[in-house]
Design an enzyme around this catalytic site. Sequence first.
Site, PDB file in Angstrom:
ATOM      1  N   GLY A 255       0.798  -1.213   0.000  1.00 48.17           N
ATOM      2  CA  GLY A 255       0.000   0.000   0.000  1.00 48.17           C
ATOM      3  C   GLY A 255       0.830   1.261   0.000  1.00 48.17           C
ATOM      4  O   GLY A 255       0.310   2.357   0.192  1.00 48.17           O
TER       5      GLY A 255
ATOM      6  N   GLU B 203       4.483  -7.186   0.060  1.00 50.59           N
ATOM      7  CA  GLU B 203       4.000  -7.577  -1.258  1.00 50.59           C
ATOM      8  C   GLU B 203       3.555  -6.359  -2.052  1.00 50.59           C
ATOM      9  O   GLU B 203       2.377  -6.172  -2.326  1.00 50.59           O
ATOM     10  CB  GLU B 203       2.854  -8.576  -1.100  1.00 50.59           C
ATOM     11  CG  GLU B 203       1.882  -8.135  -0.029  1.00 50.59           C
ATOM     12  CD  GLU B 203       0.875  -9.189   0.355  1.00 50.59           C
ATOM     13  OE1 GLU B 203       1.238 -10.369   0.407  1.00 50.59           O
ATOM     14  OE2 GLU B 203      -0.277  -8.804   0.590  1.00 50.59           O
TER      15      GLU B 203
ATOM     16  N   GLY C 186       2.928  -3.851  -5.171  1.00 50.37           N
ATOM     17  CA  GLY C 186       2.707  -3.855  -6.610  1.00 50.37           C
ATOM     18  C   GLY C 186       3.064  -2.473  -7.156  1.00 50.37           C
ATOM     19  O   GLY C 186       4.070  -2.265  -7.826  1.00 50.37           O
TER      20      GLY C 186
ATOM     21  N   ARG D 206      -8.029   4.189 -14.442  1.00 48.87           N
ATOM     22  CA  ARG D 206      -7.809   4.707 -13.083  1.00 48.87           C
ATOM     23  C   ARG D 206      -8.345   6.126 -12.844  1.00 48.87           C
ATOM     24  O   ARG D 206      -8.909   6.385 -11.786  1.00 48.87           O
ATOM     25  CB  ARG D 206      -6.324   4.618 -12.714  1.00 48.87           C
ATOM     26  CG  ARG D 206      -5.816   3.161 -12.705  1.00 48.87           C
ATOM     27  CD  ARG D 206      -4.391   3.027 -12.199  1.00 48.87           C
ATOM     28  NE  ARG D 206      -4.289   3.290 -10.782  1.00 48.87           N
ATOM     29  CZ  ARG D 206      -3.822   4.386 -10.251  1.00 48.87           C
ATOM     30  NH1 ARG D 206      -3.339   5.342 -11.009  1.00 48.87           N
ATOM     31  NH2 ARG D 206      -3.800   4.539  -8.940  1.00 48.87           N
TER      32      ARG D 206
ATOM     33  N   TYR E 279     -10.928   5.582  -9.966  1.00 50.46           N
ATOM     34  CA  TYR E 279     -10.395   5.945  -8.648  1.00 50.46           C
ATOM     35  C   TYR E 279     -10.153   7.445  -8.491  1.00 50.46           C
ATOM     36  O   TYR E 279      -9.531   7.847  -7.516  1.00 50.46           O
ATOM     37  CB  TYR E 279      -9.037   5.263  -8.413  1.00 50.46           C
ATOM     38  CG  TYR E 279      -8.995   3.771  -8.516  1.00 50.46           C
ATOM     39  CD1 TYR E 279      -9.774   2.967  -7.690  1.00 50.46           C
ATOM     40  CD2 TYR E 279      -8.142   3.157  -9.418  1.00 50.46           C
ATOM     41  CE1 TYR E 279      -9.698   1.589  -7.774  1.00 50.46           C
ATOM     42  CE2 TYR E 279      -8.050   1.776  -9.508  1.00 50.46           C
ATOM     43  CZ  TYR E 279      -8.836   0.998  -8.676  1.00 50.46           C
ATOM     44  OH  TYR E 279      -8.743  -0.358  -8.760  1.00 50.46           O
TER      45      TYR E 279
ATOM     46  N   CYS F  91     -17.669   5.893 -26.017  1.00 48.94           N
ATOM     47  CA  CYS F  91     -18.982   6.530 -26.059  1.00 48.94           C
ATOM     48  C   CYS F  91     -19.602   6.556 -24.674  1.00 48.94           C
ATOM     49  O   CYS F  91     -20.555   5.847 -24.351  1.00 48.94           O
ATOM     50  CB  CYS F  91     -19.877   5.839 -27.070  1.00 48.94           C
ATOM     51  SG  CYS F  91     -19.280   6.182 -28.713  1.00 48.94           S
ATOM     52  N   GLU F  92     -18.999   7.343 -23.849  1.00 51.21           N
ATOM     53  CA  GLU F  92     -19.335   7.504 -22.447  1.00 51.21           C
ATOM     54  C   GLU F  92     -18.363   8.579 -21.988  1.00 51.21           C
ATOM     55  O   GLU F  92     -17.320   8.742 -22.612  1.00 51.21           O
ATOM     56  CB  GLU F  92     -19.016   6.183 -21.738  1.00 51.21           C
ATOM     57  CG  GLU F  92     -19.606   6.073 -20.402  1.00 51.21           C
ATOM     58  CD  GLU F  92     -19.635   4.612 -19.931  1.00 51.21           C
ATOM     59  OE1 GLU F  92     -19.293   4.429 -18.792  1.00 51.21           O
ATOM     60  OE2 GLU F  92     -20.009   3.709 -20.691  1.00 51.21           O
TER      61      GLU F  92
ATOM     62  N   TYR G 252      -1.708  -1.259 -12.449  1.00 49.71           N
ATOM     63  CA  TYR G 252      -3.173  -1.227 -12.580  1.00 49.71           C
ATOM     64  C   TYR G 252      -3.636  -0.442 -13.798  1.00 49.71           C
ATOM     65  O   TYR G 252      -4.677   0.222 -13.757  1.00 49.71           O
ATOM     66  CB  TYR G 252      -3.815  -0.676 -11.289  1.00 49.71           C
ATOM     67  CG  TYR G 252      -3.317  -1.390 -10.073  1.00 49.71           C
ATOM     68  CD1 TYR G 252      -3.669  -2.717  -9.848  1.00 49.71           C
ATOM     69  CD2 TYR G 252      -2.444  -0.780  -9.186  1.00 49.71           C
ATOM     70  CE1 TYR G 252      -3.180  -3.406  -8.750  1.00 49.71           C
ATOM     71  CE2 TYR G 252      -1.939  -1.461  -8.087  1.00 49.71           C
ATOM     72  CZ  TYR G 252      -2.310  -2.775  -7.880  1.00 49.71           C
ATOM     73  OH  TYR G 252      -1.817  -3.451  -6.807  1.00 49.71           O
TER      74      TYR G 252
END
Length: 410
Positions: free
Chosen positions: A227, A268, A270, A307, A311, A337-338, A365
């Site tokens: 994290g 761990e 990422g 992302r 997020y 198309c959004e 990610y």
Amino acid sequence: MSQGSQTFQIAGVDALQLCREYDTPLYVYDTAKMESQYKRLKKAFKGSKHKINYACKALSNVNVLRFFKQLGSGLDTVSIQEVELGLKAGFDPADIIYTPNGVSIDEIKKAVELGVRINIDNLSILEQFGGLYGGDYPVCIRMNPHIMAGGNVKISVGHIDSKFGISIHQTRHLERLVKSLNIKVEGLHMHTGSDILDVDVFLKGADLLLEVARDFPDLQYIDFGSGFKVAYKPNDISTDIEELGQKMTKMFNTFCKEYGRELEIEFEPGKFLVSEAGYFFCKVNVIKQTTATVFAGVDTGMNHLIRPMFYDAYHHIENISNTNGRKRVYTVVGYICETDTFASDRQINEINEGDILCFHNAGAYCFTMANNYNSRYKPAEVLVHKGKAHLITQRQTLDDILRNQVEIEL
Ligand SMILES: *Cc1c(COP(=O)(O)O)cnc(C)c1O
């Protein structure tokens, strides 16, 4: 393209040249940056016996997995498919930890067959596991220390309402199960979220976990998850890994003395290992002036990099075709198309149609969350290693879109 530009390079390789060669949109990763982050983390924890397991959901290309294996890293996996990918990349089963959430006992049995380390995160599965294997297959237990941490509620996984882990308030129940089913607990684990800036939050979680650890005599390692926050823009703040390493190794070594045995400290990460190693390049298709703003419409969208929409993540954007141009204000949008806005009211060197934009922090990610919405192809991926660019994923074609579709008589 605009004139008067300096070339944008990734470990000595010209990015515009890569975009010409492999076309856009394009993901490019730099192994040198992955390596320096890995080594920085190792150095910060050198005061304790430690191990780093790369959390491969961040970027799961098999070449990236192999690269981390070469560095000496283990692998953190969250699905049986990631376990299989890790084995394919050449990891020893003992160097793979499988940390799923909410999977069936059948998937756990598969992990036992494959011989990897298993991290169990609920009492129901632990009870079934104990019934099947007793003390024959050691496990790690994922605890939830209930601390609020992380940059966004979707990535905060340790709080009271979180679905992850076994509550530290259920330790008594956990101990009973372990004892009566003769389960061998070799590890304890926590992972409380992503983008955690504050060193004290980590230490608080670690302190709670070590308190629980006293009750488990067979431990080999304690896994403090991940994290760590990385920098997202020039001069951005990030987790002070060196400070964390210093304080945490001290705390851990004191604990080991009391525990009576030297344990291994595990992490761990990422994002910390791969976020800044990645760049995403796209081409500006259209500049559209409206009454409200100036849109730069690019040849990608939320299908390739979700992302910012998912997020509210910030990705620094540079116009690498016009690095000396004057700054102007743009809203950078995708072609889906959004509404898929990458950045609003962002100052970027003047953009002309055809210019190439670079998104930073595109290693973690990003590609792994890409999809085929609007039947668009997933982009190609290139790995820059020792000064040379290698294609590691081909751009998809229509065949890929149709691959698993079954045409029937209608
Ligand atoms: C996602 C995840 C990680 C990696 O988190 P980062 O923020 O990318 O470092 C580590 N462990 C577990 C169990 C995860 O689910």
